[in-house]
Design a protein around this motif. Structure first.
Motif, PDB file in Angstrom:
ATOM      1  N   ILE A 213       0.868  -1.187   0.000  1.00 53.65           N
ATOM      2  CA  ILE A 213       0.000   0.000   0.000  1.00 53.65           C
ATOM      3  C   ILE A 213       0.903   1.235   0.000  1.00 53.65           C
ATOM      4  O   ILE A 213       1.693   1.431   0.916  1.00 53.65           O
ATOM      5  CB  ILE A 213      -0.938   0.032   1.230  1.00 53.65           C
ATOM      6  CG1 ILE A 213      -1.859  -1.191   1.254  1.00 53.65           C
ATOM      7  CG2 ILE A 213      -1.772   1.320   1.224  1.00 53.65           C
ATOM      8  CD1 ILE A 213      -2.684  -1.316   2.532  1.00 53.65           C
ATOM      9  N   ASP A 214       0.803   2.024  -1.037  1.00 55.73           N
ATOM     10  CA  ASP A 214       1.568   3.262  -1.173  1.00 55.73           C
ATOM     11  C   ASP A 214       0.604   4.419  -0.938  1.00 55.73           C
ATOM     12  O   ASP A 214      -0.242   4.721  -1.778  1.00 55.73           O
ATOM     13  CB  ASP A 214       2.197   3.314  -2.569  1.00 55.73           C
ATOM     14  CG  ASP A 214       2.930   4.626  -2.862  1.00 55.73           C
ATOM     15  OD1 ASP A 214       3.012   5.489  -1.959  1.00 55.73           O
ATOM     16  OD2 ASP A 214       3.412   4.786  -3.998  1.00 55.73           O
ATOM     17  N   MET A 215       0.728   5.044   0.244  1.00 53.40           N
ATOM     18  CA  MET A 215      -0.186   6.121   0.621  1.00 53.40           C
ATOM     19  C   MET A 215       0.428   7.468   0.232  1.00 53.40           C
ATOM     20  O   MET A 215       1.028   8.164   1.041  1.00 53.40           O
ATOM     21  CB  MET A 215      -0.467   6.062   2.129  1.00 53.40           C
ATOM     22  CG  MET A 215      -1.225   4.813   2.541  1.00 53.40           C
ATOM     23  SD  MET A 215      -1.218   4.533   4.332  1.00 53.40           S
ATOM     24  CE  MET A 215      -1.779   6.106   4.949  1.00 53.40           C
ATOM     25  N   GLY A 216       0.293   7.798  -1.042  1.00 59.18           N
ATOM     26  CA  GLY A 216       0.842   9.052  -1.542  1.00 59.18           C
ATOM     27  C   GLY A 216      -0.020  10.244  -1.173  1.00 59.18           C
ATOM     28  O   GLY A 216      -1.168  10.098  -0.734  1.00 59.18           O
ATOM     29  N   THR A 217       0.513  11.427  -1.371  1.00 67.69           N
ATOM     30  CA  THR A 217      -0.197  12.661  -1.023  1.00 67.69           C
ATOM     31  C   THR A 217      -1.439  12.855  -1.882  1.00 67.69           C
ATOM     32  O   THR A 217      -2.457  13.361  -1.420  1.00 67.69           O
ATOM     33  CB  THR A 217       0.762  13.861  -1.192  1.00 67.69           C
ATOM     34  OG1 THR A 217       1.854  13.681  -0.283  1.00 67.69           O
ATOM     35  CG2 THR A 217       0.073  15.183  -0.906  1.00 67.69           C
ATOM     36  N   ASN A 218      -1.370  12.412  -3.129  1.00 65.09           N
ATOM     37  CA  ASN A 218      -2.497  12.567  -4.043  1.00 65.09           C
ATOM     38  C   ASN A 218      -3.257  11.248  -4.224  1.00 65.09           C
ATOM     39  O   ASN A 218      -4.480  11.225  -4.193  1.00 65.09           O
ATOM     40  CB  ASN A 218      -1.996  13.067  -5.405  1.00 65.09           C
ATOM     41  CG  ASN A 218      -3.121  13.525  -6.303  1.00 65.09           C
ATOM     42  OD1 ASN A 218      -4.050  14.175  -5.855  1.00 65.09           O
ATOM     43  ND2 ASN A 218      -3.058  13.177  -7.578  1.00 65.09           N
ATOM     44  N   THR A 219      -2.502  10.159  -4.386  1.00 65.72           N
ATOM     45  CA  THR A 219      -3.092   8.881  -4.760  1.00 65.72           C
ATOM     46  C   THR A 219      -2.659   7.770  -3.806  1.00 65.72           C
ATOM     47  O   THR A 219      -1.495   7.695  -3.432  1.00 65.72           O
ATOM     48  CB  THR A 219      -2.641   8.503  -6.194  1.00 65.72           C
ATOM     49  OG1 THR A 219      -2.856   9.613  -7.057  1.00 65.72           O
ATOM     50  CG2 THR A 219      -3.397   7.308  -6.719  1.00 65.72           C
ATOM     51  N   PHE A 220      -3.613   6.920  -3.424  1.00 63.22           N
ATOM     52  CA  PHE A 220      -3.294   5.692  -2.696  1.00 63.22           C
ATOM     53  C   PHE A 220      -3.273   4.544  -3.713  1.00 63.22           C
ATOM     54  O   PHE A 220      -4.196   4.400  -4.516  1.00 63.22           O
ATOM     55  CB  PHE A 220      -4.356   5.376  -1.634  1.00 63.22           C
ATOM     56  CG  PHE A 220      -4.207   6.156  -0.338  1.00 63.22           C
ATOM     57  CD1 PHE A 220      -3.479   7.331  -0.270  1.00 63.22           C
ATOM     58  CD2 PHE A 220      -4.831   5.695   0.831  1.00 63.22           C
ATOM     59  CE1 PHE A 220      -3.367   8.038   0.917  1.00 63.22           C
ATOM     60  CE2 PHE A 220      -4.725   6.397   2.020  1.00 63.22           C
ATOM     61  CZ  PHE A 220      -3.984   7.575   2.071  1.00 63.22           C
ATOM     62  N   HIS A 221      -2.198   3.751  -3.665  1.00 60.68           N
ATOM     63  CA  HIS A 221      -2.058   2.601  -4.561  1.00 60.68           C
ATOM     64  C   HIS A 221      -2.108   1.316  -3.756  1.00 60.68           C
ATOM     65  O   HIS A 221      -1.511   1.228  -2.685  1.00 60.68           O
ATOM     66  CB  HIS A 221      -0.700   2.636  -5.276  1.00 60.68           C
ATOM     67  CG  HIS A 221      -0.518   3.794  -6.204  1.00 60.68           C
ATOM     68  ND1 HIS A 221      -0.700   3.698  -7.565  1.00 60.68           N
ATOM     69  CD2 HIS A 221      -0.155   5.076  -5.958  1.00 60.68           C
ATOM     70  CE1 HIS A 221      -0.458   4.870  -8.119  1.00 60.68           C
ATOM     71  NE2 HIS A 221      -0.129   5.725  -7.172  1.00 60.68           N
ATOM     72  N   LEU A 222      -2.783   0.318  -4.307  1.00 61.78           N
ATOM     73  CA  LEU A 222      -2.747  -1.037  -3.757  1.00 61.78           C
ATOM     74  C   LEU A 222      -2.179  -1.954  -4.827  1.00 61.78           C
ATOM     75  O   LEU A 222      -2.610  -1.911  -5.989  1.00 61.78           O
ATOM     76  CB  LEU A 222      -4.148  -1.515  -3.377  1.00 61.78           C
ATOM     77  CG  LEU A 222      -4.243  -2.983  -2.929  1.00 61.78           C
ATOM     78  CD1 LEU A 222      -3.530  -3.205  -1.603  1.00 61.78           C
ATOM     79  CD2 LEU A 222      -5.704  -3.427  -2.838  1.00 61.78           C
ATOM     80  N   LEU A 223      -1.229  -2.774  -4.448  1.00 66.74           N
ATOM     81  CA  LEU A 223      -0.649  -3.755  -5.358  1.00 66.74           C
ATOM     82  C   LEU A 223      -0.593  -5.098  -4.636  1.00 66.74           C
ATOM     83  O   LEU A 223       0.061  -5.215  -3.596  1.00 66.74           O
ATOM     84  CB  LEU A 223       0.756  -3.301  -5.774  1.00 66.74           C
ATOM     85  CG  LEU A 223       1.480  -4.059  -6.882  1.00 66.74           C
ATOM     86  CD1 LEU A 223       0.651  -4.160  -8.157  1.00 66.74           C
ATOM     87  CD2 LEU A 223       2.809  -3.382  -7.191  1.00 66.74           C
ATOM     88  N   LEU A 224      -1.322  -6.090  -5.146  1.00 64.04           N
ATOM     89  CA  LEU A 224      -1.298  -7.449  -4.609  1.00 64.04           C
ATOM     90  C   LEU A 224      -0.462  -8.303  -5.550  1.00 64.04           C
ATOM     91  O   LEU A 224      -0.721  -8.325  -6.760  1.00 64.04           O
ATOM     92  CB  LEU A 224      -2.712  -8.026  -4.501  1.00 64.04           C
ATOM     93  CG  LEU A 224      -3.745  -7.199  -3.733  1.00 64.04           C
ATOM     94  CD1 LEU A 224      -5.085  -7.937  -3.682  1.00 64.04           C
ATOM     95  CD2 LEU A 224      -3.261  -6.873  -2.331  1.00 64.04           C
ATOM     96  N   VAL A 225       0.541  -8.967  -5.001  1.00 64.71           N
ATOM     97  CA  VAL A 225       1.485  -9.706  -5.854  1.00 64.71           C
ATOM     98  C   VAL A 225       1.757 -11.097  -5.308  1.00 64.71           C
ATOM     99  O   VAL A 225       1.593 -11.368  -4.115  1.00 64.71           O
ATOM    100  CB  VAL A 225       2.839  -8.951  -5.984  1.00 64.71           C
ATOM    101  CG1 VAL A 225       2.641  -7.604  -6.635  1.00 64.71           C
ATOM    102  CG2 VAL A 225       3.539  -8.802  -4.630  1.00 64.71           C
ATOM    103  N   GLU A 226       2.191 -11.954  -6.228  1.00 65.63           N
ATOM    104  CA  GLU A 226       2.744 -13.249  -5.859  1.00 65.63           C
ATOM    105  C   GLU A 226       4.234 -13.191  -6.185  1.00 65.63           C
ATOM    106  O   GLU A 226       4.613 -12.873  -7.319  1.00 65.63           O
ATOM    107  CB  GLU A 226       2.070 -14.376  -6.639  1.00 65.63           C
ATOM    108  CG  GLU A 226       2.492 -15.761  -6.182  1.00 65.63           C
ATOM    109  CD  GLU A 226       1.659 -16.860  -6.838  1.00 65.63           C
ATOM    110  OE1 GLU A 226       1.029 -17.640  -6.099  1.00 65.63           O
ATOM    111  OE2 GLU A 226       1.654 -16.923  -8.082  1.00 65.63           O
ATOM    112  N   LEU A 227       5.057 -13.447  -5.190  1.00 66.29           N
ATOM    113  CA  LEU A 227       6.508 -13.376  -5.370  1.00 66.29           C
ATOM    114  C   LEU A 227       7.034 -14.715  -5.855  1.00 66.29           C
ATOM    115  O   LEU A 227       6.623 -15.759  -5.377  1.00 66.29           O
ATOM    116  CB  LEU A 227       7.183 -13.014  -4.048  1.00 66.29           C
ATOM    117  CG  LEU A 227       6.709 -11.719  -3.384  1.00 66.29           C
ATOM    118  CD1 LEU A 227       7.245 -11.623  -1.967  1.00 66.29           C
ATOM    119  CD2 LEU A 227       7.130 -10.505  -4.191  1.00 66.29           C
TER     120      LEU A 227
END
Length: 318
Positions: A9-23
């Motif tokens: 979860i990248d909680m940026g000042t403008n945009t929040f991003h969610l990235l679900l991954v399999e490593l």
């Protein structure tokens, strides 16, 4: 060794991003990704506060993200907060509320770590070679600059002059006035002295942009040429002449007209004007004939670290 799943979860000042991954060994597969224009800096960033409305939007989005994470049975969650939270007087209270409401530990990263993660993300994309590159990531609260190549970062610094801050300080009219652009450039001239000195020292020959503004600029350029981005590619070329034509459009049009440009998305339409002014300012110091737009940035930098851990563990057990 079984592949493991993780959520970023990248909680940026403008945009929040969610990235679900399999490593998996040395790479990752995206399960799901989403970005939401939470605009946590709106109304408060110039006063070093997160407003009640911004908190509500953040909590609503994080609740949605948590449902998606739980739905995938993911227990490894890596959440990062950047400029708006690290500079807010109520940032620690905000982070503790997130912990109590959602059980998510938010790591508030400083500018230096943010720049390092962005560098690692860009490097992970394969956008770099042995040449010296100037890398930049324009966030809502801060802008990170890194000078380096595919082996190492020679210099990096974060500046608290992101798009939301520049918007609040200089963009009072729409279209932006010439006098506002002049004031913005004077401000950048003063604030970015350490960067200008570093450019003179290291002499980068290529420029790489990461994240939202550059994604949108490259989308608009591809739309204008009726070309399609190839999905597997992680870095896209934006000719300098193409950028200059877009910059002229963005600076001379009002909001409703900017929204009509093919490739523009509503969440970028306000901030992209000052962000374009910033890129134009930087291009005075770099002579390359194109910009490289990296699809990877901070969140992929975090993933690259997880992948390294996994590959090291695999090497130990094999």
């Amino acid at each position: 060794m079984t592949n493991r799943k993780a959520a970023i979860i990248d909680m940026g000042t403008n945009t929040f991003h969610l990235l679900l991954v399999e490593l998996n060994a040395e790479n990752f597969t995206t399960i799901y990704k989403e970005k939401i224009p939470v605009k946590i800096g709106q109304g408060g960033i110039s006063k070093n506060t997160i407003t009640n409305d911004a908190s509500k939007r953040a909590f609503h989005t994080l609740g949605h993200f948590k449902n998606l994470i739980d739905g995938e049975g993911i227990t490894e969650v890596f959440a990062f907060a950047t400029s708006a939270v690290r500079n807010a007087d109520n940032g620690l209270v905000f982070v503790s509320e997130i912990k109590s409401k959602f059980g998510i530990d938010v790591h508030v990263i400083d500018g230096d770590e943010e720049a390092q993660l962005i560098y690692e993300g860009i490097r992970f994309s394969g956008a770099l070679d042995e040449s010296t590159h100037l890398m930049m990531d324009i966030g809502g609260g801060s802008v990170e600059f890194i000078i380096g190549n595919n082996k190492e970062a020679f210099w990096k610094q974060s500046f608290e002059i992101g798009g939301q801050r520049l918007l609040d300080l200089f963009h009072y009219h729409d279209p932006i006035l010439d006098s506002e652009v002049v004031k913005l450039n004077s401000f950048l001239d003063e604030k970015l002295k350490p960067l200008i000195n570093a450019i003179e020292l290291y002499q980068p020959t290529k420029i790489v942009g990461a994240s939202g503004t550059f994604d949108t600029l490259s989308d608009m350029y591809y739309e204008s040429t009726h070309a399609k981005k190839r999905v597997p590619e992680l870095a896209f070329f934006l000719p300098r002449t193409g950028f200059e034509a877009l910059a002229h459009q963005l600076i001379s049009l009002e909001k409703s007209e900017r929204l009509q440009i093919p490739g523009m998305i509503p969440m970028r339409v306000d901030m992209i004007v000052v962000a374009t002014c910033l890129i134009t300012f930087i291009l005075q110091y770099i002579s390359g004939d194109h910009l490289i737009c990296s699809s990877f940035a901070l969140k992929e930098g975090a993933i690259s670290r997880l992948v390294k851990v996994d590959s090291l563990a695999g090497a130990v057990t094999n």
